[in-house]
Design an enzyme around this catalytic site. Structure first.
Site, PDB file in Angstrom:
ATOM      1  N   CYS A 145      20.116  -3.545 -28.205  1.00 27.12           N
ATOM      2  CA  CYS A 145      20.137  -3.672 -26.763  1.00 27.12           C
ATOM      3  C   CYS A 145      19.081  -4.705 -26.385  1.00 27.12           C
ATOM      4  CB  CYS A 145      19.793  -2.342 -26.108  1.00 27.12           C
ATOM      5  SG  CYS A 145      20.775  -0.994 -26.753  1.00 27.12           S
ATOM      6  N   ARG A 192      22.904  -9.292 -26.955  1.00 21.10           N
ATOM      7  CA  ARG A 192      22.402  -8.146 -27.723  1.00 21.10           C
ATOM      8  C   ARG A 192      23.125  -6.853 -27.356  1.00 21.10           C
ATOM      9  NH1 ARG A 192      17.322  -9.299 -30.219  1.00 21.10           N
ATOM     10  NH2 ARG A 192      17.231  -7.100 -30.717  1.00 21.10           N
ATOM     11  N   TRP A 214      23.970  -1.607 -25.692  1.00 22.85           N
ATOM     12  CA  TRP A 214      25.057  -1.461 -26.665  1.00 22.85           C
ATOM     13  C   TRP A 214      25.016   0.009 -27.057  1.00 22.85           C
ATOM     14  CZ3 TRP A 214      25.794   0.064 -31.755  1.00 22.85           C
ATOM     15  CH2 TRP A 214      26.967  -0.366 -32.368  1.00 22.85           C
ATOM     16  N   ASN A 219      15.578   0.607 -27.173  1.00 22.52           N
ATOM     17  CA  ASN A 219      16.491   0.038 -28.152  1.00 22.52           C
ATOM     18  C   ASN A 219      16.237   0.791 -29.459  1.00 22.52           C
ATOM     19  OD1 ASN A 219      17.993  -1.571 -29.789  1.00 22.52           O
ATOM     20  ND2 ASN A 219      16.723  -3.402 -29.568  1.00 22.52           N
ATOM     21  N   GLY A 220      17.265   1.365 -30.074  1.00 26.24           N
ATOM     22  CA  GLY A 220      17.066   2.129 -31.308  1.00 26.24           C
ATOM     23  C   GLY A 220      17.696   3.507 -31.167  1.00 26.24           C
ATOM     24  N   GLU A 249      35.659 -14.452 -44.497  1.00 26.04           N
ATOM     25  CA  GLU A 249      34.932 -14.913 -43.298  1.00 26.04           C
ATOM     26  C   GLU A 249      35.925 -15.377 -42.220  1.00 26.04           C
ATOM     27  OE1 GLU A 249      32.118 -14.565 -42.146  1.00 26.04           O
ATOM     28  OE2 GLU A 249      31.819 -16.160 -40.687  1.00 26.04           O
ATOM     29  N   LYS A 268      36.067 -13.605 -38.593  1.00 19.06           N
ATOM     30  CA  LYS A 268      35.862 -14.380 -37.359  1.00 19.06           C
ATOM     31  C   LYS A 268      37.028 -14.157 -36.397  1.00 19.06           C
ATOM     32  CE  LYS A 268      32.794 -15.262 -37.562  1.00 19.06           C
ATOM     33  NZ  LYS A 268      31.459 -15.220 -38.068  1.00 19.06           N
ATOM     34  N   GLU A 293      36.917 -10.645 -34.904  1.00 17.85           N
ATOM     35  CA  GLU A 293      35.805 -10.454 -33.963  1.00 17.85           C
ATOM     36  C   GLU A 293      36.096 -11.063 -32.599  1.00 17.85           C
ATOM     37  OE1 GLU A 293      31.633 -10.441 -36.352  1.00 17.85           O
ATOM     38  OE2 GLU A 293      32.766 -12.280 -36.542  1.00 17.85           O
ATOM     39  N   HIS A 349      49.731  -6.819 -55.459  1.00 18.57           N
ATOM     40  CA  HIS A 349      49.513  -5.417 -55.845  1.00 18.57           C
ATOM     41  C   HIS A 349      49.513  -4.495 -54.632  1.00 18.57           C
ATOM     42  CE1 HIS A 349      48.828  -6.546 -59.957  1.00 18.57           C
ATOM     43  NE2 HIS A 349      47.877  -7.395 -59.611  1.00 18.57           N
ATOM     44  N   LYS A 375      25.054  -8.798 -31.339  1.00 15.77           N
ATOM     45  CA  LYS A 375      24.573  -9.841 -32.237  1.00 15.77           C
ATOM     46  C   LYS A 375      23.729  -9.288 -33.365  1.00 15.77           C
ATOM     47  CE  LYS A 375      23.709 -14.123 -33.391  1.00 15.77           C
ATOM     48  NZ  LYS A 375      24.809 -14.657 -34.211  1.00 15.77           N
TER      49      LYS A 375
HETATM   50  C1  G6P Z   1      26.340  -8.171 -36.558  1.00 13.33           C
HETATM   51  C2  G6P Z   1      26.901  -9.478 -36.025  1.00 13.33           C
HETATM   52  C3  G6P Z   1      27.446 -10.329 -37.170  1.00 13.33           C
HETATM   53  C4  G6P Z   1      26.354 -10.550 -38.211  1.00 13.33           C
HETATM   54  C5  G6P Z   1      25.795  -9.217 -38.721  1.00 13.33           C
HETATM   55  C6  G6P Z   1      24.568  -9.418 -39.594  1.00 13.33           C
HETATM   56  O1  G6P Z   1      27.357  -7.364 -37.018  1.00 13.33           O
HETATM   57  O2  G6P Z   1      27.922  -9.217 -35.073  1.00 13.33           O
HETATM   58  O3  G6P Z   1      27.867 -11.588 -36.669  1.00 13.33           O
HETATM   59  O4  G6P Z   1      26.894 -11.270 -39.286  1.00 13.33           O
HETATM   60  O5  G6P Z   1      25.376  -8.415 -37.612  1.00 13.33           O
HETATM   61  O6  G6P Z   1      23.530  -9.965 -38.819  1.00 13.33           O
HETATM   62  P1  G6P Z   1      22.280 -10.684 -39.429  1.00 13.33           P
HETATM   63  O7  G6P Z   1      21.407 -10.994 -38.242  1.00 13.33           O
HETATM   64  O8  G6P Z   1      21.622  -9.727 -40.377  1.00 13.33           O
HETATM   65  O9  G6P Z   1      22.754 -11.908 -40.129  1.00 13.33           O
END
Ligand code: G6P
Length: 606
Positions: free
Chosen positions: A2, A27, A74, A100-101, A481, A485, A488, A504, A601
Site C-alpha cells: 500500500c 502500490r 491493496w 502497510n503490511g 514472461e 505480461k 497482467e 503431452h 507493484k
Molecule cells: C509483483 C509485480 C511484478 C513483479 C513482482 C516481483 O508481483 O506485480 O511485476 O515482477 O512483484 O517484484 P520485485 O520488485 O521483487 O521484482
C-alpha cells in the site's frame, strides 16, 4: 504494497498528500483515504473505495491544516470498501493509523478489545492498532505507539496521528519501507521516495525495528526498545521527470521505450574490453572466492523469477556451472538445503518483495552466500544481501515490469561473463559477448521503431479468450514472461508451455480460436520448434511467431522478427515485441494498463 504519505509543517497537508497519493497509486489502488488535524484541533477523515481521484471528489473544501496522513490500499484483510479503507481510527476519532503490511495476531487482539467493549468499524487488521494506541495511558504518542507495537506480531510500515498531540507524526517500520523527507521547517513521510521527490531530495530510510517521531522542524529515530539511532540522510539522484509519465499515455509504454537508455545505464562502466570481461564493483567476491562456487541458485518472484530463469541459463552456458532459478516463495517453505559452494542470487526490482526477502534471510541464517540483483538503491533486499549488482534502470512505476526485466537479464549476463572469464570462457568469447551487449540498446531501438507492426499483430489476439505461448530452453522463459505480461495487463487468459511439453496435454486445447505465440530463435532447437508449429497447424491453431531476422519467416499466420544478437543474449531482444504485444492487446481491450486489477507493484506481504 500500500502507499503511505504524510506531511507536517506550515502548509495545508491535503493537497500535498493527494499529490503524493497519485504518485503512489502503483502500490495499490483499491481504496484511498486521508486524515488531517485541522486548525481547530479536530481530526478530519475522508476515505472511499476506488482510486485517488474518487477520494479527491469527496474532500470538502474546508479540509485545512496539518499534520496529515494518507493511504492508497491493496487489500489483504477485508474487501476493498469505504469502511476498510485507511486511515483507521479509535472510537473517539482521536488517533488515526495508516498501515502497510499484516498484523498476524490481529484476530486475537480484536477479540480481547471487543471483550473490553471496543466497537470495530472495519474488517481490517490495522484497526486494532488504532484502538490499542488510543487505549494506552496518557503520555507521549511515541510511547503509546511503542507500547502498542510490542503487543503485535507481523509486518508493518505505519504512520500515526493523534489529535490530542498534533505536533508530531509517529512512524515505524518492520518489513515494509518507510522513508522520511527533510524539508525547510517541514517534514514528509512516505512508503516510497516517489511521493516526496517534488518537495525534497534529502531523505532518511528507516530500518526494520525502527520508529521515528517526525515534527515540522526535524525527526528523532529510535529502536522499538527506545534506544536512539543515528541516521545519515541520503540524496535522491533521479530527476522528477523519472516519476512522471510525460507525454506518454501510460507508464508501461514510457518504460518500454526507455529500455535502450536503461540498458546503457546497466552496462555503464561494466564492460572491460582490456580483459574481455565484465567489471562488477559491488559483487565483493574475489576471483578465488568465485572459483569456490560450484552452483548458482537464483530466487525471485513474478517477472524477477522469470528473468532469473534466463539468467540461470546464461550462467550455465558461459560459466559451465549448474545454475537454476526458483520462485523465492516456494524455496523458503521447503526447508531448503543451503550449500557452502552455492551462490544464492536474489533478484528484485523493488528490493522489497516479502517472499524474496524472507528467502534471503533464511539463506543467511543457514550460512549461505547471497548476492542481490536489485533496481532500487538502498532497498531492504540490497542491504540484506550485502553485495550485489544494481540495475540503474531508473524508477519503474508501471505495475508490470518491463525495463527492469530487460536490465535484470543484462545484469545477470554481465555476471555470467565475469564468472565465465574466471573459468573457461575464452577471451575471444568474452569479447564477442561484450560487443553483443554493447549493441543491445540500438537493437532494442530498432524493434521499438516497428511498433505499428506489433499493434497490428495485437488485433489478432485482442478478440480471443485464450492464448498459448511456447518456446524451448531460454525461449520457454520468454514465453512465460510474454504470457505473464499479457495476463497482467489485458486479462486475456494466456498460458506458457515448454514447446516440447505441448503435446503431452495442452495440445487438446488447441483450436482455430486459440492462437499460439511461438518464440522461435534461429538456434540449435529451430527444427524442433518448427515441428511444434506443424503440430499446432495440423489442429488449425493460429500461430504468431517471434523470430529472428537471419532466417526466412516460417509458414505461420503472422510473424515478427528481431535483430540477431549473441545466442546467449537473444532472449533480451525476443522479449521486447512481447511487451509491446501485451501493451497493445490491453489498449485494444480498453484495460487500465498502469493499474491492472488486483495487482500491485511491490508485494511486501506474504
Ligand atoms: C509483483 C509485480 C511484478 C513483479 C513482482 C516481483 O508481483 O506485480 O511485476 O515482477 O512483484 O517484484 P520485485 O520488485 O521483487 O521484482
Amino acid at each position: 504494497m500500500c502507499g503511505i504519505v504524510g506531511y507536517i509543517g506550515k502548509r495545508d497537508a491535503a493537497p500535498i498528500l493527494l499529490e503524493g497519493l497519485h504518485r503512489l497509486e502503483y502500490r495499490g489502488y483499491d481504496s484511498a483515504g486521508i486524515a488531517v488535524i485541522e486548525h481547530t484541533g479536530q481530526l478530519r477523515l475522508a476515505k472511499c473505495k476506488g482510486r485517488v481521484r474518487e477520494l479527491e471528489k469527496l474532500l470538502p473544501r474546508r479540509f485545512k491544516g496539518a499534520p496529515g496522513i494518507a493511504h492508497t490500499r491493496w487489500a489483504t484483510h477485508g474487501e476493498p470498501s469505504d469502511r476498510n479503507a485507511h486511515p483507521h481510527c479509535d472510537g473517539a476519532n482521536r488517533v488515526a493509523v495508516i498501515h502497510n503490511g499484516i498484523i498476524e495476531n490481529a484476530a486475537a487482539l480484536r477479540t480481547r478489545l471487543e471483550a473490553a467493549g471496543v466497537a470495530f468499524c472495519s474488517d481490517t487488521d490495522t484497526e486494532v492498532l488504532a484502538h490499542l494506541i488510543a487505549a494506552m495511558p496518557d503520555g507521549s504518542l511515541e510511547a503509546a505507539v511503542r507500547a502498542a507495537l510490542r503487543m503485535v506480531t507481523g509486518t508493518y510500515g505505519l504512520a500515526v496521528l493523534d489529535a490530542a498531540r498534533p505536533d508530531a507524526i509517529v512512524v515505524a517500520r518492520n518489513g515494509s519501507p518507510v522513508v522520511l523527507g527533510i524539508g525547510e521547517r517541514e517534514m514528509f513521510v512516505a512508503s516510497d521516495p516517489a511521493a516526496l521527490v517534488r518537495h525534497t531530495r534529502n531523505v532518511v530510510y528507516l530500518d526494520d525495528g525502527e520508529l521515528a517521531v517526525v515534527r515540522a522542524d526535524g525527526f528523532a529515530t529510535s529502536t522499538l526498545d527506545g534506544g536512539a539511532t543515528a541516521k545519515v540522510p541520503a540524496t535522491i539522484t533521479w530527476a522528477n521527470e523519472a516519476y512522471d509519465k510525460g507525454d506518454f499515455a501510460h507508464f508501461m509504454k514510457k518504460e518500454i521505450v526507455e529500455q535502450p537508455e536503461a540498458v546503457r545505464r546497466t552496462l555503464s562502466g561494466r564492460l572491460e574490453p582490456r580483459f574481455q570481461t565484465a567489471h562488477l564493483g559491488g559483487i565483493e567476491l574475489a576471483a578465488h572466492e568465485l572459483l569456490d562456487i560450484h552452483r548458482v541458485k537464483i530466487l525471485g518472484c513474478g517477472s524477477a523469477y522469470i528473468a532469473g530463469c534466463i539468467g540461470a541459463h546464461v550462467i550455465e552456458q558461459l560459466a559451465r556451472l549448474p545454475a537454476h532459478a526458483e520462485p523465492a516463495s516456494e524455496f523458503r517453505y521447503r526447508n531448503p538445503v543451503i550449500e557452502r559452494d552455492t551462490l544464492y542470487i536474489a533478484v528484485s526490482q523493488s528490493g522489497e518483495t516479502f517472499d524474496t526477502l524472507a528467502a534471503v534471510q533464511e539463506i543467511k541464517r543457514k550460512g549461505g552466500r547471497t548476492l542481490g540483483v536489485v533496481n532500487v538503491v538502498g532497498s531492504t533486499i540490497a542491504r540484506e544481501c550485502g553485495r550485489g549488482i544494481y540495475l540503474h534502470a531508473g524508477p519503474e512505476v508501471a505495475v508490470v515490469s518491463t525495463k527492469t526485466f530487460t536490465c535484470t537479464v543484462v545484469a545477470l549476463a554481465l555476471f555470467a561473463i565475469h564468472l565465465g572469464r574466471i573459468r573457461d570462457l575464452s577471451p575471444g568469447q568474452g569479447g564477442r559477448l561484450l560487443a553483443a551487449l554493447a549493441a543491445l540498446p540500438d537493437q532494442i531501438d530498432e524493434i521499438l521503431a516497428r511498433e505499428p507492426e506489433i499493434a497490428r499483430l495485437a488485433q489478432d489476439l485482442a478478440c480471443c479468450d485464450h492464448a498459448f505461448f511456447v518456446g524451448r530452453s531460454a525461449g520457454h522463459a520468454i514465453a512465460m514472461e510474454g504470457a505473464l505480461k499479457l495476463k497482467e495487463v489485458s486479462y486475456l487468459h494466456a498460458e506458457a508451455y515448454s514447446a516440447a511439453e505441448l503435446k503431452h496435454g495442452p495440445l487438446a486445447l488447441i483450436t482455430s480460436q486459440t492462437p499460439t505465440v511461438v518464440v522461435l530463435p534461429a538456434d540449435d532447437l529451430l527444427q524442433k520448434n518448427l515441428s511444434t508449429i506443424e503440430e499446432i497447424r495440423a489442429r488449425h491453431g493460429p500461430i504468431i511467431s517471434i523470430t529472428q531476422a537471419n532466417r526466412a519467416p516460417p509458414a505461420v499466420d503472422a510473424a515478427f522478427s528481431v535483430p540477431v544478437s549473441a545466442p546467449e543474449l537473444d532472449p533480451v531482444l525476443l522479449n521486447i515485441p512481447l511487451q509491446l504485444l501485451a501493451y497493445h492487446v490491453a489498449l485494444q481491450r480498453g484495460c487500465d494498463i498502469d493499474h491492472p486489477r488486483n495487482l500491485a507493484k511491490s508485494v511486501t506481504v506474504e
